[in-house]
Design a protein around this motif. Structure first.
Motif, PDB file in Angstrom:
ATOM      1  N   LYS A  33     -35.790 -18.834   5.216  1.00  0.00           N
ATOM      2  CA  LYS A  33     -35.024 -17.787   6.049  1.00  0.00           C
ATOM      3  C   LYS A  33     -33.757 -17.989   6.206  1.00  0.00           C
ATOM      4  CE  LYS A  33     -37.734 -13.924   7.495  1.00  0.00           C
ATOM      5  NZ  LYS A  33     -38.008 -13.128   8.459  1.00  0.00           N
ATOM      6  N   LYS A  35     -30.972 -16.870   8.755  1.00  0.00           N
ATOM      7  CA  LYS A  35     -30.908 -15.981  10.149  1.00  0.00           C
ATOM      8  C   LYS A  35     -32.254 -14.949  10.083  1.00  0.00           C
ATOM      9  CE  LYS A  35     -25.802 -16.187   9.808  1.00  0.00           C
ATOM     10  NZ  LYS A  35     -24.429 -15.647   9.893  1.00  0.00           N
ATOM     11  N   LYS A  36     -32.209 -13.753   9.767  1.00  0.00           N
ATOM     12  CA  LYS A  36     -33.156 -12.766   9.835  1.00  0.00           C
ATOM     13  C   LYS A  36     -33.793 -12.471   8.357  1.00  0.00           C
ATOM     14  CE  LYS A  36     -32.391 -11.184  14.284  1.00  0.00           C
ATOM     15  NZ  LYS A  36     -33.282 -10.762  15.237  1.00  0.00           N
ATOM     16  N   ASP A  37     -33.069 -13.132   7.341  1.00  0.00           N
ATOM     17  CA  ASP A  37     -33.320 -12.489   5.995  1.00  0.00           C
ATOM     18  C   ASP A  37     -34.098 -13.393   5.181  1.00  0.00           C
ATOM     19  OD1 ASP A  37     -31.955 -10.379   6.414  1.00  0.00           O
ATOM     20  OD2 ASP A  37     -30.133 -10.899   5.758  1.00  0.00           O
ATOM     21  N   TRP A  38     -34.996 -13.357   4.538  1.00  0.00           N
ATOM     22  CA  TRP A  38     -35.556 -14.221   3.682  1.00  0.00           C
ATOM     23  C   TRP A  38     -34.630 -14.720   2.444  1.00  0.00           C
ATOM     24  CZ3 TRP A  38     -40.299 -16.067   4.511  1.00  0.00           C
ATOM     25  CH2 TRP A  38     -40.801 -15.395   5.301  1.00  0.00           C
ATOM     26  N   LEU A 122     -30.663 -12.449  -0.647  1.00  0.00           N
ATOM     27  CA  LEU A 122     -31.122 -12.441   0.748  1.00  0.00           C
ATOM     28  C   LEU A 122     -31.811 -11.110   0.820  1.00  0.00           C
ATOM     29  CD1 LEU A 122     -28.174 -13.518   2.788  1.00  0.00           C
ATOM     30  CD2 LEU A 122     -30.299 -14.797   2.607  1.00  0.00           C
ATOM     31  N   ILE A 123     -33.050 -11.239   1.256  1.00  0.00           N
ATOM     32  CA  ILE A 123     -33.824  -9.888   1.386  1.00  0.00           C
ATOM     33  C   ILE A 123     -34.302  -9.679   2.756  1.00  0.00           C
ATOM     34  CG2 ILE A 123     -36.268  -8.964   0.733  1.00  0.00           C
ATOM     35  CD1 ILE A 123     -34.325  -9.446  -1.750  1.00  0.00           C
ATOM     36  N   GLN A 124     -33.867  -8.674   3.207  1.00  0.00           N
ATOM     37  CA  GLN A 124     -34.132  -7.828   4.445  1.00  0.00           C
ATOM     38  C   GLN A 124     -35.390  -7.326   4.701  1.00  0.00           C
ATOM     39  OE1 GLN A 124     -30.715  -5.426   5.123  1.00  0.00           O
ATOM     40  NE2 GLN A 124     -29.293  -7.055   5.833  1.00  0.00           N
ATOM     41  N   LEU A 127     -41.005  -8.509   3.560  1.00  0.00           N
ATOM     42  CA  LEU A 127     -41.196  -9.091   1.998  1.00  0.00           C
ATOM     43  C   LEU A 127     -42.523  -8.540   1.441  1.00  0.00           C
ATOM     44  CD1 LEU A 127     -39.669 -10.391  -0.096  1.00  0.00           C
ATOM     45  CD2 LEU A 127     -40.576 -12.841   0.735  1.00  0.00           C
TER      46      LEU A 127
END
Length: 156
Positions: A33, A35-38, A122-124, A127
């Motif tokens: 991760k 920050k807050k994203d994968w 980056l994935i928000q 997931l």
């Protein structure tokens, strides 16, 4: 212990502990991760997947995970936790074990070359809801990743 069958029909055993099998892990998978994203990488053939790969001679699991993470995404881990291991009982070859680690990324470094991948993605959001979409690698769809993310949900 969790049991699955991968998309090649091979039995997979997942245990959330270190040294879970008599076979030493020769591969790593890094759930990361930023920050807050994968933080995933885009493999040109397989699609979106978490960074990972084979250990090099003399490397620890943690060293291999940090190297693969950086090579494939430019991500530099602030912290890395050992989640567990899974063994694939490959019917065509020898069984193999892959270590699963969770990394929190402190910073990203842009690179000209991301080795065998097209670099970071980056994935928000959630997931697990996206894993079966067509742009994701088959490596994300056999139950290991979904179960590991579920195990991590207490920490996140």
């Amino acid at each position: 212990m969790c049991q699955f069958v991968d998309l090649n029909g091979n039995p997979v055993l997942l245990k959330f502990k270190k040294n879970a099998f008599s076979i030493e892990p020769r591969h790593v998978l890094v759930l990361a991760k930023y920050k807050k994203d994968w933080l995933l990488t885009k493999h040109p053939i397989r699609g979106l997947e978490f960074p990972g790969g084979k250990r090099e001679p003399g490397e620890t699991v943690e060293e291999a995970a940090a190297r693969e993470l950086f090579e494939e995404t430019g991500g530099i881990a602030e912290s890395m936790d050992y989640l567990g291991e899974y063994m694939v009982e490959d019917r065509r070859n020898e069984p193999f074990v892959k270590a699963i680690l969770y990394a929190e990324i402190s910073r990203m470094k842009a690179k000209e070359n991301y080795r065998e991948t097209d670099g970071p993605v980056l994935i928000q959001g959630e997931l697990r809801d996206k894993l079966h979409d067509s742009e994701y690698s088959f490596l994300m769809k056999d139950g290991v990743v979904e179960t590991a993310i579920e195990k991590l949900s207490d920490k996140l």
